[in-house]
Enzyme design. Structure first.
Site, PDB file in Angstrom:
ATOM      1  CD  GLU A  78      -0.502   1.433   1.408  1.00  0.00           C
ATOM      2  OE1 GLU A  78      -1.289   0.961   2.381  1.00  0.00           O
ATOM      3  OE2 GLU A  78      -0.761   0.824   0.338  1.00  0.00           O
ATOM      4  CB  CYS A  91       1.634   0.766  -3.437  1.00  0.00           C
ATOM      5  SG  CYS A  91       1.860   0.534  -1.300  1.00  0.00           S
ATOM      6  CG  HIS A 133       5.014  -0.632  -5.728  1.00  0.00           C
ATOM      7  ND1 HIS A 133       5.806   0.459  -4.580  1.00  0.00           N
ATOM      8  CD2 HIS A 133       4.682  -1.585  -5.373  1.00  0.00           C
ATOM      9  CE1 HIS A 133       4.792  -0.158  -3.789  1.00  0.00           C
ATOM     10  NE2 HIS A 133       4.976  -1.522  -4.074  1.00  0.00           N
TER      11      HIS A 133
END
Length: 411
Positions: A82, A114, A238
């Protein structure tokens, strides 16, 4: 179904590091709130580094160990980020060139905040499962350099790193299981509307993350019948910061098992804490954060005494906007050897930064952002930091931008 998984991994977390406790004190952040981040240090890129150089430096040791025939088997290169450098030209084209991959290799870039790393991994795994050539491989690289938000609680967690994964039919690190669970919908929790802006609603992002782990696991559970507490020997989520992953684990254990706090804490220490090992030292690396968490978890699972079935790792990936996936894999006996080749040990050898060093880098790093047409940056302009970290290392560095075209040299 054909066996597919991660055969090897490469990590590049930069050559400079900042103590985030020092940063928090300098910014006047509330110490109690800061402690919830479960962060110790974060990687910081130098002005001669960008997402391309990070990606190449993560994968190159892995590529250099291959014979020409083995490199020729890499038929897919998928770069997840990103931290894009062009609306059209994929940074994977630069990566392909500097890794010396052949022209028969399919190359492209993916983005979904993400979640991008997991999207790239699942695309690569699907390509290998469907491949007509039995020896085909895919190279997945996640690469992100944060644009820190000074004087916010996000700043201590915003890191920089690339993670390279070789995906193929002979997994040494993680044998991916085919059934996964997904949850996605539109939400405006975080975005990067311009090259130098990263913004959003942190409270909404936390709520979306928790909503998605519930939904993705429910979908995974429907497909597999898995019990959240009993099915997995380890967990990796994550991890924008450790406290967020810990909160998600606590939520799931409360709702799924209704356990008391002490039992939940013990389960966190046993199954999820190992995944924070490197995340706490590198920071949030966006598309690659779940991959870095995976490395910490696999390291702990691979250290178990031999014997018995391969330990199972449960993974949860979330990307703002949003999309999420819950998936799993088995840790094979050779995982410790695969991790030993990863470059994780270099994390301990980064050069510590002072606050004046860090503030100077924040200014210099703007010179090579998205949309820059011309830039010439002799390494000497980075001063002693370049000499002490990159000079003579053989790593790829950004040398100039000419008519938007990025040109690189080997340090």
């Amino acid at each position: 179904m054909r066996r597919v998984g991660i055969e090897s991994v490469g990590i590049y977390a930069g050559r400079a590091v900042l103590d985030v406790g020092m940063l928090a004190a300098a910014r006047g952040l509330d110490s109690a709130r800061f402690q919830n981040l479960l962060m110790r240090r974060k990687s910081v890129a130098l002005p001669v580094e960008d997402p391309v150089s990070f990606a190449v430096n993560a994968a190159k040791p892995m590529i250099d160990r291959m014979s020409p025939a083995e490199r020729g088997r890499i038929r897919h290169l998928v770069v997840a980020t990103e931290s894009g450098i062009d609306f059209g030209k994929a940074m994977s084209s630069y990566v392909q060139r500097h890794l010396g991959l052949g022209r028969a290799c399919r190359s492209f870039e993916v983005k979904h905040a993400c979640f991008g790393g997991t999207a790239a991994l699942q695309i690569a795994a699907a390509c290998i499962r469907a491949a007509a050539r039995p020896d085909e491989r895919a190279l997945v690289i996640t690469t992100d350099l944060a644009r820190p938000l000074p004087h916010t609680y996000a700043e201590p967690s915003q890191g920089a790193a690339a993670v390279a994964l070789l995906v193929g039919p002979e997994p040494r690190l993680l044998d991916l299981e085919p059934l996964t669970g997904s949850c996605s919908y539109e939400v405006m929790d975080s975005c990067r509307p311009a090259a130098d802006i990263e913004t959003g609603d942190p409270d909404l992002s936390l709520l979306s993350y928790l909503d998605c782990i519930r939904g993705a696991f429910a979908d995974y559970q429907q497909a597999t019948g898995a019990d959240f507490a009993a099915h997995f020997d380890g967990l990796a989520f994550h991890t924008p910061f450790g406290g967020m992953a810990k909160g998600a684990h606590r939520t799931m254990m409360r709702e799924q098992k209704r356990l008391p706090p002490a039992a939940i804490e013990a389960d966190f220490e046993r199954r999820l804490r190992p995944s924070l090992t490197y995340c706490a030292e590198v920071g949030n690396i966006y598309s690659g954060s779940v991959m870095l968490a995976m490395c910490g978890a696999v390291e702990a699972l691979a250290a178990r005494p031999p014997g018995g079935p391969p330990p199972r790792l449960g993974l949860f990936s979330y990307g703002s906007g949003c999309c999420s996936e819950f998936y799993s894999g088995l840790v094979p006996p050779g995982a410790a050897a695969a991790l030993a080749e990863s470059g994780l040990d270099a994390i301990a050898r980064r050069r510590p930064l002072t606050m004046p060093d860090y503030e100077r880098l924040l200014d210099l790093n703007r010179r090579a952002m998205f949309g820059v047409a011309e830039m010439d940056l002799p390494p000497e302009e980075a001063g002693p930091l370049y000499r002490e970290t990159l000079a003579g290392s053989g790593l790829l560095v950004l040398r100039r931008i000419s008519q938007y075209h990025r040109e690189y040299d080997w340090a």
